[in-house]
Design a protein around this motif. Sequence first.
Motif, PDB file in Angstrom:
ATOM      1  N   TYR A 284      68.844  80.386  54.306  1.00 44.89           N
ATOM      2  CA  TYR A 284      69.101  79.128  53.601  1.00 44.89           C
ATOM      3  C   TYR A 284      70.137  78.277  54.355  1.00 44.89           C
ATOM      4  CZ  TYR A 284      69.674  76.208  49.397  1.00 44.89           C
ATOM      5  OH  TYR A 284      69.693  75.170  48.497  1.00 44.89           O
ATOM      6  N   ILE A 299      69.884  63.425  48.216  1.00 46.85           N
ATOM      7  CA  ILE A 299      70.650  62.704  47.196  1.00 46.85           C
ATOM      8  C   ILE A 299      72.156  62.712  47.486  1.00 46.85           C
ATOM      9  CG2 ILE A 299      71.306  62.767  44.751  1.00 46.85           C
ATOM     10  CD1 ILE A 299      68.472  63.678  44.121  1.00 46.85           C
ATOM     11  N   TYR A 322      78.926  80.368  45.295  1.00 50.31           N
ATOM     12  CA  TYR A 322      77.636  80.605  45.942  1.00 50.31           C
ATOM     13  C   TYR A 322      77.621  81.979  46.622  1.00 50.31           C
ATOM     14  CZ  TYR A 322      76.024  75.749  45.350  1.00 50.31           C
ATOM     15  OH  TYR A 322      75.606  74.543  44.834  1.00 50.31           O
ATOM     16  N   ASN A 359      60.112  70.046  51.014  1.00 48.43           N
ATOM     17  CA  ASN A 359      61.022  69.106  51.673  1.00 48.43           C
ATOM     18  C   ASN A 359      60.405  68.569  52.964  1.00 48.43           C
ATOM     19  OD1 ASN A 359      63.164  69.131  49.831  1.00 48.43           O
ATOM     20  ND2 ASN A 359      63.926  71.058  50.649  1.00 48.43           N
ATOM     21  N   LYS A 362      57.723  65.825  52.355  1.00 48.65           N
ATOM     22  CA  LYS A 362      58.263  64.489  52.052  1.00 48.65           C
ATOM     23  C   LYS A 362      58.853  63.852  53.309  1.00 48.65           C
ATOM     24  CE  LYS A 362      62.237  63.294  50.228  1.00 48.65           C
ATOM     25  NZ  LYS A 362      63.384  63.219  49.341  1.00 48.65           N
ATOM     26  N   ARG A 366      57.545  60.420  54.875  1.00 45.09           N
ATOM     27  CA  ARG A 366      58.396  59.231  54.960  1.00 45.09           C
ATOM     28  C   ARG A 366      58.579  58.785  56.416  1.00 45.09           C
ATOM     29  NH1 ARG A 366      61.925  57.997  50.313  1.00 45.09           N
ATOM     30  NH2 ARG A 366      60.350  57.547  48.742  1.00 45.09           N
ATOM     31  N   MET A 399      54.760  59.869  47.471  1.00 47.63           N
ATOM     32  CA  MET A 399      53.585  60.685  47.756  1.00 47.63           C
ATOM     33  C   MET A 399      53.063  61.336  46.477  1.00 47.63           C
ATOM     34  SD  MET A 399      53.086  63.587  50.679  1.00 47.63           S
ATOM     35  CE  MET A 399      54.627  64.324  50.456  1.00 47.63           C
ATOM     36  N   ASN A 411      60.492  71.279  45.301  1.00 41.12           N
ATOM     37  CA  ASN A 411      61.556  71.765  46.192  1.00 41.12           C
ATOM     38  C   ASN A 411      62.658  72.441  45.368  1.00 41.12           C
ATOM     39  OD1 ASN A 411      62.165  69.259  45.137  1.00 41.12           O
ATOM     40  ND2 ASN A 411      63.187  68.482  46.964  1.00 41.12           N
ATOM     41  N   TYR A 412      62.941  71.901  44.184  1.00 43.29           N
ATOM     42  CA  TYR A 412      63.938  72.527  43.306  1.00 43.29           C
ATOM     43  C   TYR A 412      63.413  73.867  42.788  1.00 43.29           C
ATOM     44  CZ  TYR A 412      66.368  67.973  42.990  1.00 43.29           C
ATOM     45  OH  TYR A 412      67.040  66.811  43.271  1.00 43.29           O
ATOM     46  N   ASP A 415      63.840  76.388  45.403  1.00 43.94           N
ATOM     47  CA  ASP A 415      65.267  76.693  45.503  1.00 43.94           C
ATOM     48  C   ASP A 415      65.661  77.678  44.395  1.00 43.94           C
ATOM     49  OD1 ASP A 415      67.844  76.503  46.398  1.00 43.94           O
ATOM     50  OD2 ASP A 415      67.966  74.333  46.289  1.00 43.94           O
ATOM     51  N   ARG A 447      70.087  67.392  38.014  1.00 49.44           N
ATOM     52  CA  ARG A 447      69.861  66.558  39.201  1.00 49.44           C
ATOM     53  C   ARG A 447      68.507  65.856  39.116  1.00 49.44           C
ATOM     54  NH1 ARG A 447      72.695  67.357  43.915  1.00 49.44           N
ATOM     55  NH2 ARG A 447      71.720  66.595  45.798  1.00 49.44           N
ATOM     56  N   ASP A 451      68.157  62.002  39.032  1.00 54.29           N
ATOM     57  CA  ASP A 451      67.402  61.358  40.104  1.00 54.29           C
ATOM     58  C   ASP A 451      66.271  60.497  39.528  1.00 54.29           C
ATOM     59  OD1 ASP A 451      66.667  60.897  42.831  1.00 54.29           O
ATOM     60  OD2 ASP A 451      64.956  62.216  42.494  1.00 54.29           O
ATOM     61  N   ARG A 454      67.558  57.344  38.144  1.00 55.82           N
ATOM     62  CA  ARG A 454      67.868  56.412  39.224  1.00 55.82           C
ATOM     63  C   ARG A 454      66.590  55.810  39.815  1.00 55.82           C
ATOM     64  NH1 ARG A 454      67.844  55.939  44.238  1.00 55.82           N
ATOM     65  NH2 ARG A 454      66.790  57.939  44.470  1.00 55.82           N
ATOM     66  N   LYS A 458      65.330  52.057  40.026  1.00 53.17           N
ATOM     67  CA  LYS A 458      65.103  51.494  41.366  1.00 53.17           C
ATOM     68  C   LYS A 458      63.686  50.910  41.484  1.00 53.17           C
ATOM     69  CE  LYS A 458      64.949  52.981  46.239  1.00 53.17           C
ATOM     70  NZ  LYS A 458      65.208  54.082  47.179  1.00 53.17           N
ATOM     71  N   TYR A 459      62.688  51.668  41.014  1.00 49.60           N
ATOM     72  CA  TYR A 459      61.296  51.273  41.243  1.00 49.60           C
ATOM     73  C   TYR A 459      60.600  50.648  40.034  1.00 49.60           C
ATOM     74  CZ  TYR A 459      61.637  54.114  45.502  1.00 49.60           C
ATOM     75  OH  TYR A 459      61.999  54.644  46.715  1.00 49.60           O
ATOM     76  N   TYR A 466      53.932  56.447  39.088  1.00 52.60           N
ATOM     77  CA  TYR A 466      54.055  57.741  39.767  1.00 52.60           C
ATOM     78  C   TYR A 466      54.126  58.886  38.741  1.00 52.60           C
ATOM     79  CZ  TYR A 466      56.272  61.528  42.383  1.00 52.60           C
ATOM     80  OH  TYR A 466      56.578  62.760  42.923  1.00 52.60           O
TER      81      TYR A 466
END
Length: 479
Positions: A284, A299, A322, A359, A362, A366, A399, A411-412, A415, A447, A451, A454, A458-459, A466
């Motif tokens: 990791y 982020i 951790y 990850n 994306k 991008r 996407m 991705n979370y 994780d 998160r 996110d 936000r 934003k969009y 989406y």
Amino acid sequence: MSSAVAMEATRRRQRLSSNGGVSETTEEPAGQWGRAWEVDWFSLSAVILLLCTAPFLVFFFVMVCDQYQCSVSQPLVELYSGEATLLSIWEKAPSFTWTAAQIYTVWVSFQVVLYMCVPDITHKFLPGYAGGVQDGARTPAGLINKYEINGLQSWIITHALWYANAQYFHWFSPTIIFDNWIPLLWCTNILGYVVSTFAFVKAYLFPTNAEDCKFTGNVFYNYMMGIEFNPRIGKWFDFKLFFNGRPGIVAWTLINLSYAAKQQELYGYVTNSMILVNVLQAIYVLDFFWNEAWYLKTIDICHDHFGWYLGWGDCVWLPFLYTLQGLYLVYNPVQLPTTHAAAVLLLGLVGYYVFRSTNHQKDLFRRTEGKCSVWGKKPTFIECAYRSGDGGLHHSKLMTSGFWGVARHLNYTGDLMGSLAYCAACGFGHIHPYFYIVYMTILLVHRCVRDEHRCSSKYGKDWKRYTDAVPYRLLPGIF
Ligand code: NDP
């Protein structure tokens, strides 16, 4: 571009549809980006609660290993029965020492030198690695910062020196970190508070970029969540990149090695559970440094301001909490049956695969603006528009295929699978090492919500399109 021109451009802009075709649109971008948060009572209470309790929580989880063999309930039982008092527990815990202060000063200074004075050369010979000077993402004020990406190199140099010391030089014991663990907690707290307070004052007196500062009007919120977006000293010392990655994440693998060395010293062997924790967490950490340039688009760097949350969190929370599994295994050396160990390894590796592939998809999408192949096909996406704080109009794509078509944050999920594997490596004797998965679940769910809030502002309508196309967040069919 003036805002009238920008509006006209929006009206005329062509929009790629989700199947990659082209369509005309007259819609305006509904959302504004950045600096849109309001401090409600819930957020404010959470901020104050965290500021007051987080340092004691870290102390608690480390202290219970030192005094109670990592039993979380034992001190509570003793407190309840009157056998122990808060003061007696506090007095038994090791305190600040000048030895720890010296170790920590040398450590942080060494990381600063590696960060500032050793430009990256690894990208010149490691194929596929993006190091050296890289562009960050556009800030809310419309700036694009440059970063010197040399984290992998710093990690390699640091670990090579650690290895050379353990094998040949013997300047210090490989158990040095474990042996000074609670005194080091004091030192990391001092740095965490100094850095956060400095960043807070700096934002008022000499901000790096005043237009990217966010003042909410609430002093606690500002202190915790930060005011400056990208505080810097000089051209290159970037607080976020330095404190997020080093000294905490470089230290992560060394802390684990120190725990393994302590097991060897105490018991004459290293358990398979300790090896699993070391290996899975090292993957990791190495992944983080291999992808440090990609990390500029996550982020933490793209959206979070630099305050106590990042400053203190990176100095104290990350290195101490951790690494709880390794600490636990020093006090409770668990030797796992082969099937259990194999299951943990599998869970950890599958989790890592999902995390990394999501990850990567994306990032690839991008970088190539959708002109790539994901799972053997051209990716599908939704075209979006948004405005930065300076009124500029920008375009982006979300996407809707690959892992990003299965759920909005796989991705979370990956994780979390990896995090569960670290905990499960410790067996089922105590809940202490499982704090990590509880914390990561809260962190990543929060998160995710943060996110999405936000992204929604934003969009605007594009974000709604989406979420209609990809309705689940972490687990398809469930959440
Ligand atoms: P993401 O990498 O998921 O980034 C979210 C951003 O990606 C959104 O804000 C949006 O940004 C963009 N985006 C969202 N959906 C899409 C889509 N469908 N297509 C293209 N872009 C999209 O989140 P993080 O930065 O939080 O996490 C990065 C990694 O770091 C994760 O794997 C996470 O697990 C890990 N992590 C680990 C932590 C730890 O403590 N161990 C802590 C935090 C993260 P835009 O505005 O550009 O559209």
